[in-house]
Motif scaffolding. Structure first.
Motif, PDB file in Angstrom:
ATOM      1  N   UNK A 281       0.833  -1.199   0.000  1.00  0.00           N
ATOM      2  CA  UNK A 281       0.000   0.000   0.000  1.00  0.00           C
ATOM      3  C   UNK A 281       0.871   1.254   0.000  1.00  0.00           C
ATOM      4  N   UNK A 282       0.286   2.366  -0.472  1.00  0.00           N
ATOM      5  CA  UNK A 282       1.018   3.630  -0.594  1.00  0.00           C
ATOM      6  C   UNK A 282       0.326   4.709   0.233  1.00  0.00           C
ATOM      7  N   UNK A 283       1.132   5.445   1.001  1.00  0.00           N
ATOM      8  CA  UNK A 283       0.659   6.598   1.759  1.00  0.00           C
ATOM      9  C   UNK A 283       1.626   7.743   1.488  1.00  0.00           C
ATOM     10  N   UNK A 284       1.101   8.943   1.254  1.00  0.00           N
ATOM     11  CA  UNK A 284       1.947  10.122   1.017  1.00  0.00           C
ATOM     12  C   UNK A 284       1.974  10.988   2.259  1.00  0.00           C
ATOM     13  N   UNK A 293      -5.036  12.424  -7.418  1.00  0.00           N
ATOM     14  CA  UNK A 293      -5.572  11.449  -8.375  1.00  0.00           C
ATOM     15  C   UNK A 293      -5.401  10.027  -7.844  1.00  0.00           C
ATOM     16  N   UNK A 294      -4.271   9.773  -7.198  1.00  0.00           N
ATOM     17  CA  UNK A 294      -4.040   8.444  -6.643  1.00  0.00           C
ATOM     18  C   UNK A 294      -5.046   8.075  -5.574  1.00  0.00           C
ATOM     19  N   UNK A 295      -5.400   9.027  -4.715  1.00  0.00           N
ATOM     20  CA  UNK A 295      -6.405   8.768  -3.681  1.00  0.00           C
ATOM     21  C   UNK A 295      -7.770   8.547  -4.323  1.00  0.00           C
ATOM     22  N   UNK A 296      -8.118   9.391  -5.296  1.00  0.00           N
ATOM     23  CA  UNK A 296      -9.414   9.255  -5.978  1.00  0.00           C
ATOM     24  C   UNK A 296      -9.554   7.898  -6.656  1.00  0.00           C
ATOM     25  N   UNK A 297      -8.447   7.381  -7.207  1.00  0.00           N
ATOM     26  CA  UNK A 297      -8.496   6.118  -7.952  1.00  0.00           C
ATOM     27  C   UNK A 297      -8.238   4.897  -7.079  1.00  0.00           C
ATOM     28  N   UNK A 298      -7.994   5.123  -5.799  1.00  0.00           N
ATOM     29  CA  UNK A 298      -7.784   4.007  -4.895  1.00  0.00           C
ATOM     30  C   UNK A 298      -6.373   3.466  -4.863  1.00  0.00           C
ATOM     31  N   UNK A 299      -5.413   4.176  -5.462  1.00  0.00           N
ATOM     32  CA  UNK A 299      -4.026   3.707  -5.492  1.00  0.00           C
ATOM     33  C   UNK A 299      -3.194   4.217  -4.312  1.00  0.00           C
ATOM     34  N   UNK A 300      -3.617   5.314  -3.713  1.00  0.00           N
ATOM     35  CA  UNK A 300      -2.943   5.884  -2.545  1.00  0.00           C
ATOM     36  C   UNK A 300      -3.985   5.994  -1.435  1.00  0.00           C
ATOM     37  N   UNK A 337      -4.809  19.115   7.102  1.00  0.00           N
ATOM     38  CA  UNK A 337      -5.981  18.233   6.989  1.00  0.00           C
ATOM     39  C   UNK A 337      -5.552  16.898   6.399  1.00  0.00           C
ATOM     40  N   UNK A 338      -5.926  15.802   7.032  1.00  0.00           N
ATOM     41  CA  UNK A 338      -5.645  14.478   6.479  1.00  0.00           C
ATOM     42  C   UNK A 338      -6.702  14.145   5.430  1.00  0.00           C
ATOM     43  N   UNK A 339      -6.251  13.855   4.214  1.00  0.00           N
ATOM     44  CA  UNK A 339      -7.143  13.492   3.113  1.00  0.00           C
ATOM     45  C   UNK A 339      -7.082  11.987   2.919  1.00  0.00           C
ATOM     46  N   UNK A 340      -8.221  11.328   2.969  1.00  0.00           N
ATOM     47  CA  UNK A 340      -8.308   9.884   2.775  1.00  0.00           C
ATOM     48  C   UNK A 340      -9.270   9.581   1.635  1.00  0.00           C
ATOM     49  N   UNK A 341      -9.405   8.323   1.303  1.00  0.00           N
ATOM     50  CA  UNK A 341     -10.344   7.934   0.256  1.00  0.00           C
ATOM     51  C   UNK A 341     -11.786   8.228   0.669  1.00  0.00           C
ATOM     52  N   UNK A 342     -12.037   8.309   1.977  1.00  0.00           N
ATOM     53  CA  UNK A 342     -13.384   8.624   2.457  1.00  0.00           C
ATOM     54  C   UNK A 342     -13.666  10.122   2.450  1.00  0.00           C
TER      55      UNK A 342
END
Length: 389
Positions: A281-284, A293-300, A337-342
């Motif tokens: 898994x990838x976290x920035x 874009x990676x978070x939106x697409x589920x890659x990050x 702010x922490x940005x997550x897929x949610x």
């Protein structure tokens, strides 16, 4: 240069430095044309001291400048979209206030000498104030002190020593690292199966990568996460990709790649090429267009944003306030702010990311200049990047 000295001398004489508490009472809106827009910021009691008390501040930015001041901004580089977003914020605010802006980029964190020369170029030119995104926390201190005797020097994003600095726009990168680590700690609390993470924090610059690392490791103090490898390097994509490939060759059993925005972007492609997407898994640890874009697409999985575009706007507002002797928040930064897929669909992208069509912009001319340049003495060398670095 005599004209610039006279301007600054006059400003210094009427600069009544307002303590932060008084500035808060004033609402920092003493300019007659303050706009309705409000920035929700964090203000530190002591400039460039993140251990000092801080408080929330509703800040109204200026609507216009009293005169077309000439500002000079220096960046470490424009290799990734983080500094592109800072650039966009500065350009937007300079145009809004009606001030001229010259931008120079050093070419990377290993170009301290080149950036020091750029600092002197700005001071020896016609700049009324300099905004420094430094490549080093302390290497420029003597030069900053020297230049600061003639014209105001402000710091942006990256930490420097406070000597010679009039104001700072930036956040505590310890908190950036801490939020990143806490995200992993909540996924893998103590007592759960151990996971292993490889870290790619970027260049080993004190106050940047070092601060992030301290925050990250502190957040993992009670978590089932082992740091398997740490690799530092410049935030160019090829450099980060090479570091990631080396670690994957040495230790393909890692569970996470955690790194600077560019490292996270590079990791997505590297894992896809090796068929490891989904297993590793990838976290920035900071937010860029590619990370978004990676978070939106589920890659990050996640990344904290310190709202770099807004930081660029803050720096221009601070510089004009310093020059005009107005109340100025000495050290402020946006909320982290922490940005997550949610949560990704609910964030204010306009404070974090430059518009898709925005390109690196190296100058805003003096308003009304007939030839579109700053003036006949501020030629292309002021409005174009230093390509020799």
């Amino acid at each position: 240069m005599n004209r610039a000295k006279e301007i600054v001398s006059g400003c210094n004489k009427r600069r009544a430095w307002v303590p932060l508490a008084a500035a808060l009472v004033l609402g920092l809106s003493s300019a007659p044309n303050a706009v309705a827009e409000t920035w929700r910021l964090e203000a530190w009691e002591r400039m460039l001291d993140y251990s000092s008390p801080s408080r929330r501040l509703d800040h109204q930015p200026l609507d216009t400048a009293a005169r077309p001041w000439r500002l000079c901004a220096l960046y470490p580089h424009l290799k990734d979209s983080y500094w592109l977003s800072v650039n966009a914020g500065m350009i937007e605010q300079a145009r809004r206030l009606g001030v001229a802006l010259t931008v120079k980029e050093a070419g990377g964190y290993d170009h301290a000498e080149g950036q020091r020369e750029q600092l002197k170029q700005c001071a020896d030119g016609r700049a009324d104030a300099i905004i420094l995104g430094s490549v080093s926390a302390d290497l420029h201190t003597p030069a900053i002190v020297e230049v600061g005797r003639r014209i105001p020097v402000l710091a942006t994003v990256n930490r420097v020593r406070p000597e010679g600095v009039d104001a700072m726009a930036g956040v505590d990168w310890y908190r950036m690292g801490y939020l990143t680590g806490r995200f992993l700690a909540e996924r893998h609390p103590k007592g759960s199966p151990m996971v292993r993470a490889a870290l790619f924090p970027g260049p080993p610059v004190d106050g940047g990568s070092a601060g992030k690392m301290r925050g990250f490791t502190d957040a993992l103090s009670d978590a089932a996460v082992e740091i398997a490898a740490v690799r530092y390097g410049d935030t160019g994509k090829l450099v980060q990709l090479s570091l990631i490939e080396d670690v994957l060759e040495e230790d393909p059993s890692i569970d996470y790649i955690v790194g600077a925005g560019v490292a996270a972007e590079a990791a997505v492609g590297a894992l896809r090429a090796r068929g490891l997407q989904g297993r590793i898994h990838v976290v920035a640890d900071y937010f860029t267009h590619g990370v978004y874009r990676g978070i939106k697409r589920g890659h990050i999985l996640a990344a904290p944003t310190d709202q770099p575009l807004l930081q660029g706007r803050i720096s221009i507002d601070q510089a004009v306030r310093v020059l005009e002797g107005l109340p100025v928040p000495k050290h402020v930064g946006p909320e982290v702010i922490l940005v997550t897929q949610d949560s990704v669909d609910g964030i204010d992208l306009g404070a974090s990311l430059s518009p898709p069509e925005f390109k690196p912009t190296f100058g805003v001319p003096v308003p009304g200049a007939a030839d579109g340049m700053a003036d006949d003495r501020a030629s292309n060398r002021h409005l174009q990047p230093n390509r020799h670095l």
